[in-house]
Design an enzyme around this catalytic site. Structure first.
Site, PDB file in Angstrom:
ATOM      1  N   LYS A 317       0.807  -1.220   0.000  1.00 17.31           N
ATOM      2  CA  LYS A 317       0.000   0.000   0.000  1.00 17.31           C
ATOM      3  C   LYS A 317       0.844   1.276   0.000  1.00 17.31           C
ATOM      4  O   LYS A 317       0.402   2.306  -0.494  1.00 17.31           O
ATOM      5  CB  LYS A 317      -0.956   0.007   1.205  1.00 17.31           C
ATOM      6  CG  LYS A 317      -2.096  -0.981   1.052  1.00 17.31           C
ATOM      7  CD  LYS A 317      -3.113  -0.844   2.159  1.00 17.31           C
ATOM      8  CE  LYS A 317      -4.140  -1.946   2.069  1.00 17.31           C
ATOM      9  NZ  LYS A 317      -5.189  -1.843   3.053  1.00 17.31           N
ATOM     10  N   ASP A 353      -9.801   2.941   2.292  1.00 11.54           N
ATOM     11  CA  ASP A 353      -9.861   2.252   3.591  1.00 11.54           C
ATOM     12  C   ASP A 353     -10.415   3.182   4.674  1.00 11.54           C
ATOM     13  O   ASP A 353     -11.282   2.789   5.447  1.00 11.54           O
ATOM     14  CB  ASP A 353      -8.460   1.791   4.017  1.00 11.54           C
ATOM     15  CG  ASP A 353      -8.013   0.557   3.261  1.00 11.54           C
ATOM     16  OD1 ASP A 353      -8.879  -0.208   2.804  1.00 11.54           O
ATOM     17  OD2 ASP A 353      -6.793   0.359   3.117  1.00 11.54           O
TER      18      ASP A 353
END
Ligand code: ATR
Length: 528
Positions: A317, A353
């Site tokens: 990420k 997220d």
């Protein structure tokens, strides 16, 4: 690709058929040997005016190679076009920008290479289909391969081989021939004519045949055994349902590809969730998971293979951020990208997220003005802290390793407490972002039950199991609980919106994810 043959007897009728067919399907085939007074420029202009995307095939079939279905009685009206006229017509089609022209192998090497050169002279906008038909039988696979090679060697961009099925086994021969062509990276259109060949008309496109011919209601067939577009689509859907993950090479041109970049990815629920959503939204596309070794190469692959969107998961990420063209401010502030959008080769990174986490939390509580303990100081904790602050809440970081906790607290200007102080913190809610309690350690909890009595809401980012030990204890202590599955579904829904601009079918995605999780929980329980 589904192609509708235009086989009308007159120019006027052909125009009407084009008006119906061009917007509906991927391609049309203008059968100039059947449209008695067909004016090619007007027919092509009509198709282009109606649809900017429809592919046009121009064909002028030799008498000996086209078998009309008895009911259509095409035979009398088939024009016996001399070679010179036929070549002139096909060249005109090339000049008019037809996507494909079809010439039979039997027209000979000289005619085919003459057309090939003409295509080149016109900028290769038109692809050459070199075709071969047998209106009586299906030769052996060995003979079919020889014919295939002759068509390919003659200069075909696409080889078309259509024999007549006398027995069901003949279908297998053309399917094997498709395999043979695929092994040589050549485009092939192949199927069997006749009633017994209908099986191949359904299977061949799924097997890799470049296009399939089908007719609209009331439309004319150009060969015996052709099915309706509706039947073809119904069969296709039925077959796809049996294989929930169609292979990427089965996707029609223009379909969108999506991928998951991570390591490991085997357990990910993203493919089933996104593929179900794509199907429900009727978006031609597919989502596949890739276990990646090299994030730079994976990002180059997204660009190079024109993949529309990607999800990024552990451990990439942060690593992928260096290789993107643009980072959304929220993702930049979180310091992690979990979503990539590809706009014609320009890659933008987003983070859904934090959005998924706060969205899930907001189903159970207001965030603004409230204090939330964030347990952990890794990437997910960063999303949680950022999301809570953005919603006007007050995050308090609690972590096992003080240095990491303090670093995160300094980054977001919020308090940090060591794990041992948890009992003394007064907060509205608690969010676990550590992996404690995740299967197979499902009997563990990061917080002792006696410390849970004062929270109004407790969220766990873990979704395997659906209801962790922490959530069970919190519910028993009277708190509202939020499963990580909710965050997972919301972050996925937001990804889909970024990739496609469409509102995600949230309920369906939730149902799919919960069903899968319950199934895997049952499996785990069975193993105990
Ligand atoms: P993610 O990207 O999913 O957040 P991560 O970056 O590895 O994963 O972070 C995991 C967090 O969970 C860390 O803060 C870790 O604590 P440390 O900073 O002390 O390593 C925390 N964590 C993992 N296992 C833990 C355990 N058994 N007890 C307490 N905290 C734990």
């Amino acid at each position: 690709m589904i192609c509708i043959p235009i086989v009308d007897a007159t120019h006027q009728e052909a125009l009407r058929s084009i008006e119906r067919s061009a917007p509906a399907e991927d391609a049309i085939e203008l059968r100039m040997d059947l449209i008695a007074d067909g004016e090619l420029p007007r027919l092509i202009a009509c198709a282009r005016r109606i649809s900017g995307r429809v592919r046009i095939i121009v064909t002028c079939r030799r008498r000996e190679e086209a078998l009309p279905p008895a009911s259509l009685e095409h035979t009398e009206r088939r024009k016996n076009i001399p070679r010179t006229m036929k070549m002139r017509l096909l060249k005109q089609a090339i000049e008019l920008g037809a996507d494909y022209v079809d010439i039979e192998l039997a027209e000979g090497e000289k005619s085919i290479s003459e057309l090939r050169r003409f295509c080149e002279k016109n900028g290769n906008r038109t692809q050459l289909i070199v075709s071969w038909h047998d209106i009586e039988k299906t030769p052996s696979l060995k003979e079919l391969k020889t014919i295939f090679n002759a068509c390919a060697d003659a200069g075909a961009d696409v080889v078309k081989i259509v024999p007549y099925a006398r027995r069901l086994g003949d279908n297998i021969r053309v399917l094997n021939l498709i395999d043979y062509a695929k092994g040589r990276h050549r485009k092939i259109i192949s199927m069997c004519m006749g009633e017994l060949g209908q099986v191949s008309r359904i299977i061949a496109p799924l097997w890799g045949s470049y296009l399939a011919f089908a007719v609209l209601p009331g439309g004319g067939k150009s060969a015996p055994g052709q099915l309706s577009v509706k039947a073809m689509k119904e069969f296709r859907q039925l077959l796809r349902r049996q294989q929930p993950f169609p292979q990427a090479w089965l996707l029609p041109p223009g379909a969108m590809n999506f991928i998951l970049v991570g390591n490991p990815v085997r357990q990910s629920l993203s493919p089933v969730m996104h593929n179900t959503a794509l199907e429900a939204l009727k978006i031609e596309g597919h989502y596949s998971a890739f276990c990646v070794m090299d994030p730079a190469a994976a990002v180059a692959g997204i660009r190079g293979m024109n993949i529309r969107g990607a999800s990024v998961t552990i451990p990439f990420k942060t690593a992928v951020m260096d290789f993107l063209d643009e980072i959304d401010p929220d993702a930049s502030a979180v310091g992690a990208v979990n979503t990539i959008v590809n706009e014609c080769g320009r890659l933008s990174g987003y983070n859904t997220d934090w959005w998924g986490l706060t969205r899930a939390l907001k189903d159970k509580t207001k965030i603004a003005g409230k204090t939330f303990v964030v347990l952990g100081a890794g990437g997910t904790a960063r999303s949680a802290v950022y999301g809570i602050k953005k919603e006007g809440g007050r995050p308090v970081i609690v972590n096992r390793t003080a240095d990491k906790g303090k670093e995160l607290a300094a980054m977001f200007d919020c308090p940090f407490y060591p794990l041992e102080s948890l009992g003394g913190i007064k907060a509205h809610g608690l969010i676990n972002t550590t992996s404690v309690g995740m299967y197979p350690q499902a009997d563990q909890s990061p917080v002792a039950p006696e410390l849970l009595t004062d929270y109004r809401v407790v969220m766990d980012v873990i979704y395997n199991p659906l209801c962790t030990r922490l959530l069970q204890d919190a519910a028993a202590a009277g708190a509202d609980i939020v499963s990580g599955a909710e965050m997972f579904v919301y972050q996925g829904a937001q990804q889909l919106k970024l990739w496609t601009g469409r509102q995600a079918p949230l309920e369906l995605m939730r149902k799919t994810v919960y069903e899968r999780l319950k199934k895997s929980e049952k499996r785990h329980q069975g193993k105990k």
